[in-house]
Design a protein around this motif. Structure first.
Motif, PDB file in Angstrom:
ATOM      1  N   ASN A 119       0.965  -0.859   0.444  1.00 57.99           N
ATOM      2  CA  ASN A 119       0.405  -0.017  -0.278  1.00 57.99           C
ATOM      3  C   ASN A 119       0.630   1.640   0.021  1.00 57.99           C
ATOM      4  OD1 ASN A 119       0.485   0.761   2.581  1.00 57.99           O
ATOM      5  ND2 ASN A 119      -0.860  -1.609   3.635  1.00 57.99           N
ATOM      6  N   GLU A 120      -0.027   1.872   0.067  1.00 60.94           N
ATOM      7  CA  GLU A 120       0.746   3.881  -0.249  1.00 60.94           C
ATOM      8  C   GLU A 120       2.324   3.846   1.084  1.00 60.94           C
ATOM      9  OE1 GLU A 120      -1.724   7.057   0.527  1.00 60.94           O
ATOM     10  OE2 GLU A 120      -0.389   8.600   0.893  1.00 60.94           O
ATOM     11  N   PHE A 121       2.200   2.820   2.138  1.00 60.01           N
ATOM     12  CA  PHE A 121       2.553   3.431   3.221  1.00 60.01           C
ATOM     13  C   PHE A 121       4.036   2.383   3.649  1.00 60.01           C
ATOM     14  CE2 PHE A 121      -1.565   5.764   4.380  1.00 60.01           C
ATOM     15  CZ  PHE A 121      -0.669   6.208   4.276  1.00 60.01           C
ATOM     16  N   THR A 122       3.910   1.344   2.515  1.00 64.66           N
ATOM     17  CA  THR A 122       4.495   0.075   2.748  1.00 64.66           C
ATOM     18  C   THR A 122       5.754   0.414   2.668  1.00 64.66           C
ATOM     19  OG1 THR A 122       3.169  -1.289   1.418  1.00 64.66           O
ATOM     20  CG2 THR A 122       5.539  -2.101   1.198  1.00 64.66           C
ATOM     21  N   ASP A 123       6.605   1.279   2.173  1.00 61.93           N
ATOM     22  CA  ASP A 123       7.670   1.625   2.308  1.00 61.93           C
ATOM     23  C   ASP A 123       8.326   3.287   3.150  1.00 61.93           C
ATOM     24  OD1 ASP A 123       9.118   0.176   0.112  1.00 61.93           O
ATOM     25  OD2 ASP A 123       8.281   1.412  -1.343  1.00 61.93           O
ATOM     26  N   ARG A 124       7.121   3.320   3.823  1.00 61.76           N
ATOM     27  CA  ARG A 124       7.430   4.523   4.837  1.00 61.76           C
ATOM     28  C   ARG A 124       8.777   4.661   6.079  1.00 61.76           C
ATOM     29  NH1 ARG A 124       4.121   9.698   4.669  1.00 61.76           N
ATOM     30  NH2 ARG A 124       4.548   8.342   2.444  1.00 61.76           N
ATOM     31  N   TYR A 125       8.565   3.094   5.902  1.00 59.95           N
ATOM     32  CA  TYR A 125       9.508   3.239   7.829  1.00 59.95           C
ATOM     33  C   TYR A 125      10.557   1.381   6.708  1.00 59.95           C
ATOM     34  CZ  TYR A 125       6.182   4.654   9.825  1.00 59.95           C
ATOM     35  OH  TYR A 125       4.990   5.501  11.290  1.00 59.95           O
ATOM     36  N   VAL A 126      11.628   1.856   7.489  1.00 57.73           N
ATOM     37  CA  VAL A 126      12.860   1.094   6.976  1.00 57.73           C
ATOM     38  C   VAL A 126      13.125  -0.227   7.127  1.00 57.73           C
ATOM     39  CG1 VAL A 126      15.316   0.692   7.222  1.00 57.73           C
ATOM     40  CG2 VAL A 126      14.228   2.686   7.069  1.00 57.73           C
ATOM     41  N   TRP A 127      12.203  -1.366   6.553  1.00 55.87           N
ATOM     42  CA  TRP A 127      11.855  -2.474   6.623  1.00 55.87           C
ATOM     43  C   TRP A 127      13.052  -3.432   5.410  1.00 55.87           C
ATOM     44  CZ3 TRP A 127       7.636  -4.772   9.432  1.00 55.87           C
ATOM     45  CH2 TRP A 127       6.813  -4.722   9.630  1.00 55.87           C
ATOM     46  N   THR A 128      13.358  -4.866   6.892  1.00 50.66           N
ATOM     47  CA  THR A 128      13.924  -5.575   5.611  1.00 50.66           C
ATOM     48  C   THR A 128      12.837  -6.413   4.610  1.00 50.66           C
ATOM     49  OG1 THR A 128      13.830  -7.246   7.371  1.00 50.66           O
ATOM     50  CG2 THR A 128      15.039  -5.648   7.473  1.00 50.66           C
ATOM     51  N   ASP A 129      13.368  -7.536   4.134  1.00 52.73           N
ATOM     52  CA  ASP A 129      12.420  -8.024   3.561  1.00 52.73           C
ATOM     53  C   ASP A 129      11.610  -9.452   3.904  1.00 52.73           C
ATOM     54  OD1 ASP A 129      12.058  -6.715   1.382  1.00 52.73           O
ATOM     55  OD2 ASP A 129      13.974  -7.462   0.001  1.00 52.73           O
ATOM     56  N   SER A 130      12.174  -9.836   4.646  1.00 50.90           N
ATOM     57  CA  SER A 130      11.938 -11.109   5.650  1.00 50.90           C
ATOM     58  C   SER A 130      12.156 -11.043   7.008  1.00 50.90           C
ATOM     59  CB  SER A 130      13.126 -11.740   5.278  1.00 50.90           C
ATOM     60  OG  SER A 130      13.355 -13.050   6.052  1.00 50.90           O
ATOM     61  N   VAL A 131      11.118 -11.259   7.992  1.00 49.20           N
ATOM     62  CA  VAL A 131      10.915 -10.886   9.410  1.00 49.20           C
ATOM     63  C   VAL A 131      12.514 -11.923  10.605  1.00 49.20           C
ATOM     64  CG1 VAL A 131       9.802 -13.841   9.804  1.00 49.20           C
ATOM     65  CG2 VAL A 131      10.002 -11.615  11.427  1.00 49.20           C
ATOM     66  N   TRP A 132      13.399 -13.214   9.364  1.00 49.92           N
ATOM     67  CA  TRP A 132      14.240 -13.350   9.824  1.00 49.92           C
ATOM     68  C   TRP A 132      16.167 -12.652   9.439  1.00 49.92           C
ATOM     69  CZ3 TRP A 132      11.818 -16.023  12.795  1.00 49.92           C
ATOM     70  CH2 TRP A 132      10.475 -17.167  12.430  1.00 49.92           C
ATOM     71  N   GLU A 133      15.415 -11.618   8.886  1.00 47.95           N
ATOM     72  CA  GLU A 133      16.656 -10.978   8.279  1.00 47.95           C
ATOM     73  C   GLU A 133      16.791  -9.688   9.311  1.00 47.95           C
ATOM     74  OE1 GLU A 133      17.157  -9.897   4.019  1.00 47.95           O
ATOM     75  OE2 GLU A 133      19.563  -8.698   4.448  1.00 47.95           O
ATOM     76  N   GLU A 134      17.652  -9.460   9.760  1.00 47.40           N
ATOM     77  CA  GLU A 134      17.305  -7.956  10.811  1.00 47.40           C
ATOM     78  C   GLU A 134      18.099  -6.618   9.811  1.00 47.40           C
ATOM     79  OE1 GLU A 134      17.567  -8.742  14.790  1.00 47.40           O
ATOM     80  OE2 GLU A 134      18.060 -10.617  14.638  1.00 47.40           O
ATOM     81  N   GLY A 183       9.757   5.703  -2.525  1.00 49.56           N
ATOM     82  CA  GLY A 183       9.423   5.198  -0.732  1.00 49.56           C
ATOM     83  C   GLY A 183      10.143   7.076   0.015  1.00 49.56           C
ATOM     84  N   PRO A 184      11.308   6.669   0.260  1.00 47.43           N
ATOM     85  CA  PRO A 184      11.955   7.798   1.190  1.00 47.43           C
ATOM     86  C   PRO A 184      11.252   8.626   0.372  1.00 47.43           C
ATOM     87  CG  PRO A 184      13.690   6.254   0.124  1.00 47.43           C
ATOM     88  CD  PRO A 184      12.454   5.615  -0.833  1.00 47.43           C
ATOM     89  N   GLN A 185      11.535   9.660  -1.166  1.00 50.31           N
ATOM     90  CA  GLN A 185      10.838  10.812  -1.442  1.00 50.31           C
ATOM     91  C   GLN A 185       9.611  10.753  -1.508  1.00 50.31           C
ATOM     92  OE1 GLN A 185      12.008  13.342  -3.229  1.00 50.31           O
ATOM     93  NE2 GLN A 185      14.112  12.186  -2.991  1.00 50.31           N
ATOM     94  N   ALA A 186       8.234   9.732  -1.146  1.00 44.78           N
ATOM     95  CA  ALA A 186       7.844  10.523  -0.563  1.00 44.78           C
ATOM     96  C   ALA A 186       7.777  10.587   1.255  1.00 44.78           C
ATOM     97  CB  ALA A 186       6.636   8.759  -0.107  1.00 44.78           C
ATOM     98  N   THR A 187       8.631   9.952   1.906  1.00 44.76           N
ATOM     99  CA  THR A 187       8.583  10.438   3.135  1.00 44.76           C
ATOM    100  C   THR A 187       9.200  11.750   3.578  1.00 44.76           C
ATOM    101  OG1 THR A 187       9.035   7.924   3.623  1.00 44.76           O
ATOM    102  CG2 THR A 187       9.704   9.338   5.726  1.00 44.76           C
ATOM    103  N   LEU A 188      10.194  11.880   3.374  1.00 41.25           N
ATOM    104  CA  LEU A 188      10.604  13.393   2.493  1.00 41.25           C
ATOM    105  C   LEU A 188       9.093  14.226   2.574  1.00 41.25           C
ATOM    106  CD1 LEU A 188      12.871  15.823   3.262  1.00 41.25           C
ATOM    107  CD2 LEU A 188      12.959  14.895   0.593  1.00 41.25           C
TER     108      LEU A 188
END
Ligand code: NOJ
Length: 514
Positions: A119-134, A183-188
Motif C-alpha cells: 500500500n501507500e505506506f509500505t516503504d514509509r519505514y525501514v523494513w527488511t524483506d524477511s522477518v528472519w533478516e534484521e 519510498g524515501p522521497q514520499a517520506t520526505l
C-alpha cells in the motif's frame, strides 16, 4: 536569514509540567499562555516547546501518532494557534519540536506499513524483506506484523525509523533504498507537509529531534545534509522566516544542511558535562574542575562551523540532570553568567532560572527513566502543588519536589539577591551589549588545564568585553596586562587589574570593557 534568532534568549517548556489550568494534573496550552508574561519578564524572547502532538506518550511525546493534531491533554489546535498569537503579541517566538526520524507504532502510517498487502505506506519505514533478516546494526521491531519483515527502530523499541533511504544502499540488500527512490522521497514530502502545516498556523520554526539520524548508512552525514538542504530550500520559498535548530551536535554538518543553529550535546565528544554535570564540575565552589577540554572542543567546532555557525549551549533540558543536581547555590549564578555571555542563543530549561532541583527517587513516567527527576512540575508559589495544578496531589503527572525549601518563583520574585533576579540582570546585560549576543566573536584568553578562572573576550565592531568567570571558592589569577576602560557587570566583588595580571575573588563573575 532569520533575524530574530540573533537576539533570542530561549525558554524551554516541557508542556506536561509547566502549568495546569484544568486541574487534570498535567500542564496545558492555556497554562503556557497564562505564564507568557512571566517568561518575558525573565528576559526570554523565544520558546522551544517539547512535542505537543497526539501520542501514546511512551517517550513523552517523542513518539508521535498524529503530526497534525495537538495532544488533547494540552488543548486543541486552536489553543495552540492562540499560544502562537499571544506570544507574537509580546514580541516572542515559538519553536515546536519536530520528530522527523521516527513515529509511534500507533501512527496510521506504521499500522498501514505493517500490512502484508502493498500500500501507500509500505516503504514509509525501514523494513527488511524477511522477518528472519534484521537490519544490520539497527535494533528492530519484528513478529508483530502480518508483513514479512523486520522494521528498524530509531530510539526506543516502539519508535520505528521512517525511511529516508540509505546513503550507499548495499546492492545485495534489495530492501535498502536510495534517498532518491520513490519510498524515501514520499517520506520526505510527507514530512515537508507537516513542516508546512504548523508555520501556516503561526509557529516560528522547529527544534528538530535527532536531526542527523535520517539517512541511514551515512557516516559522513552527506545524505542527511543533502536532505536538509532540500528542506531549507522549500522553507526559504514558502516560509523564509521559519527557524530551524538542530539536535545534531555537529554544527559543521547541520549548518551546511541549512540549520540556523545547532545544540551543544551533553553526550558525545563535547565535554559539556565537564562544566556542570560530573563528579567535579568546573562550576563548583570546590574548584577542582576543568574547563580546558570543553573550550578546546568548542573552539574546534566553532571553527569548523564557520562564521555563521551558531552553537547553542543549554542550561539543561528534559534529557539531562538538573543543573542544580551537582552544583550549588552561588555557583548557579556564576554558571548563568557564563551561559548568558556565550555566543549562540542561550536556552534556559524551565525552572533552572530558580534553581529547581532534580527530584530523586521517582518512578519512571512516560519513558523518562532517570530523566524523570528533571521533568517535575514547575514551582510557582507556596500554594497547593506549588501553584502548578489544582488537582489532588496524587493525580499529578509527576510529583512535585517534596523538599520544604524547594525554590519557587514567588519567593524569588522580590528577593534582589535571588537566582531569578540575577538571571534577569544577566539577560538584560546581554541584550544591551551586541558583542555579548549570539553573533559576537569569542576568543579565550585563559582556559588552562585544572585552573581557574576562565577568561574570554566577546567582541564586535562596537565593543571588546572581557568576561571573567571564577566559580571556585578561592581567589584566582591569570596573566592579562590591559587595564579595563569600564565595568559592565560583576557579582561576588571586584577584579584587581594589577600590573601584568588580574586577580579575582572567590565565586566571581565580571564583564569589563577593554
Ligand atoms: C531526543 C529527545 O530529546 C529525547 O527526549 C527523546 O527520547 C529522543 N530524542 C528520541 O526521540
Amino acid at each position: 536569514m532569520v533575524n530574530w534568532l540573533d537576539t533570542a534568549v530561549f525558554y524551554q517548556i516541557y508542556p506536561q509540567s509547566f502549568c495546569d489550568t484544568n486541574a487534570d494534573g498535567i500542564g496545558d496550552f492555556n497554562g503556557i499562555i497564562q505564564k507568557l508574561d512571566y517568561i518575558r519578564s525573565v528576559g526570554c524572547t523565544a520558546i522551544w516547546m517539547n512535542p505537543c502532538f497526539d501520542s501514546p506518550f511512551g517517550d513523552a511525546g517523542y513518539d508521535v501518532s498524529d503530526y497534525y493534531l495537538a495532544a488533547p491533554r494540552y488543548g486543541t489546535n486552536d489553543d495552540l494557534k492562540r499560544l502562537f498569537k499571544e506570544a507574537h503579541a509580546r514580541g516572542m517566538h515559538v519553536l515546536l519540536d519536530l520528530v522527523p526520524g521516527h513515529t509511534s507504532i500507533e501512527h496510521r502510517w506504521f499500522r498501514e506499513s505493517m500490512k502484508a498487502e502493498k500500500n501507500e505506506f509500505t516503504d514509509r519505514y525501514v523494513w527488511t524483506d524477511s522477518v528472519w533478516e534484521e537490519p544490520d546494526g539497527m535494533a528492530n521491531i519484528r513478529g508483530i506484523s502480518s508483513r514479512d519483515g523486520s522494521c528498524a527502530v530509531n530510539f526506543f523499541s516502539h519508535q520505528p525509523a521512517l525511511n529516508y533511504g540509505f546513503y550507499k544502499p548495499d546492492p545485495k540488500k534489495k530492501w535498502q533504498q536510495a534517498p532518491t527512490d520513490p519510498g524515501p522521497q514520499a517520506t520526505l514530502e510527507a514530512m515537508k507537509d507537516v513542516m508546512r502545516f504548523w508555520p501556516g498556523m503561526g509557529a516560528d520554526g522547529f527544534r528538530v529531534d535527532m536531526a542527523g539520524s535520517l539517512v541511514k548508512n551515512d557516516p559522513d552525514g552527506k545524505g542527511t545534509i543533502a536532505l536538509w538542504q532540500n528542506v531549507r530550500a522549500f522553507l526559504d520559498e514558502e516560509f523564509p522566516d521559519a527557524a530551524l535548530v538542530s539536535e545534531w551536535g555537529e554544527p559543521d554538518k547541520s549548518l551546511l544542511g541549512g540549520f540556523h543553529m545547532d545544540f551543544l550535546l551533553h553526550f558525545g565528544p563535547s565535554h559539556y558535562n565537564d562544566l556542570f554535570r560530573c563528579a567535579e564540575p568546573f562550576f563548583s565552589e570546590r574548584g577542582k574542575g576543568d574547563a580546558s577540554e570543553f573550550v578546546k572542543k568548542y573552539m574546534e567546532s566553532r571553527k569548523k562551523a564557520g562564521k555563521n555557525g551558531l552553537i547553542c549551549i543549554p542550561s539543561g533540558n528534559h534529557d539531562m540532570d538538573r543543573l542544580a543536581r551537582s552544583i550549588e547555590k552561588d555557583s548557579l549564578k556564576i554558571a548563568f553568567a557564563f551561559l548568558m555571555t556565550m555566543p549562540g542563543a542561550p536556552f534556559i530549561y524551565y525552572g533552572d532560572e530558580i534553581g529547581m532541583r532534580y527530584v530523586e527517587g521517582l518512578s519512571s513516567v512516560e519513558g523518562g527513566y532517570n530523566r524523570t527527576g528533571s521533568r517535575s512540575p514547575m514551582q510557582w508559589d507556596s500554594s497547593t502543588n506549588a501553584g502548578f495544578s489544582a488537582a489532588p496531589s496524587k493525580k499529578l503527572y509527576i510529583p512535585i519536589d517534596p523538599m520544604p525549601d524547594r525554590p519557587t518563583v514567588e519567593a524569588q520574585q522580590n528577593d534582589g539577591e535571588s537566582l531569578l533576579n540575577e538571571v534577569r540582570r544577566l539577560i538584560a546585560v546581554r541584550q544591551s551589549h551586541t558583542a555579548l549576543r549570539s553573533r559576537g566573536d569569542i576568543e579565550f584568553i585563559y582556559a588552562e588545564k585544572n585552573a581557574y578562572p576562565l577568561a574570554y573576550i566577546r567582541s564586535d565592531n562596537d565593543e571588546r568585553l572581557l568576561c571573567i568567570i571564577n566559580p571556585a571558592g578561592h581567589e584566582a589569577e591569570f596573566p592579562y596586562a590591559i587595564k579595563p576602560k569600564y565595568k559592565v557587570y560583576s557579582i561576588g566583588g571586584e577584579a584587581y587589574f594589577v600590573g601584568k595580571s588580574v586577580r579575582v575573588p572567590e565565586k566571581f563573575a565580571g564583564i569589563y570593557g577593554v
